[in-house]
Write an enzyme that holds these catalytic residues in place. Structure first.
Site, PDB file in Angstrom:
ATOM      1  N   ASN A  42       0.836  -1.195   0.000  1.00 53.90           N
ATOM      2  CA  ASN A  42       0.000   0.000   0.000  1.00 53.90           C
ATOM      3  C   ASN A  42       0.878   1.254   0.000  1.00 53.90           C
ATOM      4  O   ASN A  42       1.975   1.263   0.536  1.00 53.90           O
ATOM      5  CB  ASN A  42      -0.996   0.001   1.171  1.00 53.90           C
ATOM      6  CG  ASN A  42      -0.364  -0.093   2.533  1.00 53.90           C
ATOM      7  OD1 ASN A  42       0.552  -0.872   2.771  1.00 53.90           O
ATOM      8  ND2 ASN A  42      -0.869   0.690   3.468  1.00 53.90           N
ATOM      9  N   GLU A  44       0.229   5.177   0.835  1.00 55.86           N
ATOM     10  CA  GLU A  44      -0.711   6.167   1.350  1.00 55.86           C
ATOM     11  C   GLU A  44      -0.443   7.565   0.795  1.00 55.86           C
ATOM     12  O   GLU A  44       0.634   7.855   0.291  1.00 55.86           O
ATOM     13  CB  GLU A  44      -0.628   6.236   2.880  1.00 55.86           C
ATOM     14  CG  GLU A  44      -1.216   5.037   3.559  1.00 55.86           C
ATOM     15  CD  GLU A  44      -1.215   5.157   5.074  1.00 55.86           C
ATOM     16  OE1 GLU A  44      -1.806   4.285   5.703  1.00 55.86           O
ATOM     17  OE2 GLU A  44      -0.623   6.108   5.632  1.00 55.86           O
ATOM     18  N   CYS A  53      -4.077   0.671  -2.738  1.00 50.61           N
ATOM     19  CA  CYS A  53      -4.035  -0.586  -1.990  1.00 50.61           C
ATOM     20  C   CYS A  53      -2.934  -1.499  -2.516  1.00 50.61           C
ATOM     21  O   CYS A  53      -2.554  -1.437  -3.685  1.00 50.61           O
ATOM     22  CB  CYS A  53      -5.372  -1.307  -2.106  1.00 50.61           C
ATOM     23  SG  CYS A  53      -6.765  -0.405  -1.400  1.00 50.61           S
ATOM     24  N   GLU A  55      -3.073  -4.638  -3.168  1.00 54.03           N
ATOM     25  CA  GLU A  55      -3.560  -5.536  -4.209  1.00 54.03           C
ATOM     26  C   GLU A  55      -3.478  -4.885  -5.586  1.00 54.03           C
ATOM     27  O   GLU A  55      -3.008  -5.475  -6.552  1.00 54.03           O
ATOM     28  CB  GLU A  55      -5.016  -5.944  -3.935  1.00 54.03           C
ATOM     29  CG  GLU A  55      -5.221  -6.646  -2.618  1.00 54.03           C
ATOM     30  CD  GLU A  55      -5.614  -5.700  -1.483  1.00 54.03           C
ATOM     31  OE1 GLU A  55      -4.884  -4.708  -1.232  1.00 54.03           O
ATOM     32  OE2 GLU A  55      -6.649  -5.949  -0.845  1.00 54.03           O
ATOM     33  N   CYS A  86     -10.740  -4.394  -0.464  1.00 55.81           N
ATOM     34  CA  CYS A  86     -11.839  -3.446  -0.628  1.00 55.81           C
ATOM     35  C   CYS A  86     -12.589  -3.750  -1.927  1.00 55.81           C
ATOM     36  O   CYS A  86     -12.142  -4.549  -2.756  1.00 55.81           O
ATOM     37  CB  CYS A  86     -11.310  -2.007  -0.626  1.00 55.81           C
ATOM     38  SG  CYS A  86     -10.397  -1.541  -2.120  1.00 55.81           S
ATOM     39  N   CYS A  89     -10.583  -3.098  -5.183  1.00 52.03           N
ATOM     40  CA  CYS A  89      -9.603  -4.151  -5.456  1.00 52.03           C
ATOM     41  C   CYS A  89     -10.283  -5.403  -5.990  1.00 52.03           C
ATOM     42  O   CYS A  89      -9.781  -6.046  -6.911  1.00 52.03           O
ATOM     43  CB  CYS A  89      -8.799  -4.477  -4.202  1.00 52.03           C
ATOM     44  SG  CYS A  89      -7.595  -3.205  -3.769  1.00 52.03           S
TER      45      CYS A  89
END
Length: 128
Positions: A42, A44, A53, A55, A86, A89
């Site tokens: 990830n 940010e 993310c 993924e 999420c 993803c």
């Protein structure tokens, strides 16, 4: 599916996550239809909506390397229970054919099919 290589790669990449705001490090690894593996973490942003993310980072890395058909993903985090991807993803996983998903923390793993996590994914704007 031999999950050990993917899981190790995901944990190694988790340590590279850029998470200065939440300190919530996530790693992911994908495998394509010919056995190539790719990892992501990830990333940010102060504006949390711009956070990427793990993924999707792993999937984008695979696509940038020329893969188009992915088979499986592992997602890892130091959490009490394994975390779940999420919705964004999950939809990106559907786009590139990921059908097998393993979610891990340090103590356990949970296995799912994409169909279990995302029944009836969108066919896209062209309904194909």
């Amino acid at each position: 599916m031999d999950w050990s290589q993917l899981t190790t790669l995901a944990w190694q990449t988790r340590d590279l996550a850029y998470a200065p705001y939440s300190q919530f490090l996530v790693g992911a690894a994908v495998i394509d239809d010919v056995g190539n593996t790719f990892a992501g973490c990830n990333v940010e942003n102060l504006s949390f909506g711009l956070t990427i993310c793990a993924e999707r980072t792993a999937i984008a890395t695979a696509i940038a390397a020329g893969s188009r058909k992915l088979r499986a993903v592992v997602v890892v985090a130091d959490t009490e229970t394994p975390i779940s991807p999420c919705g964004a993803c999950r939809q990106v996983m559907a786009e590139f054919g990921i059908t097998e998903i393993r979610l891990c923390n340090r103590r356990e793993h949970l296995d799912f099919t994409l169909e279990q996590l995302l029944p009836r994914p969108s066919a896209g704007i062209l309904n194909r």
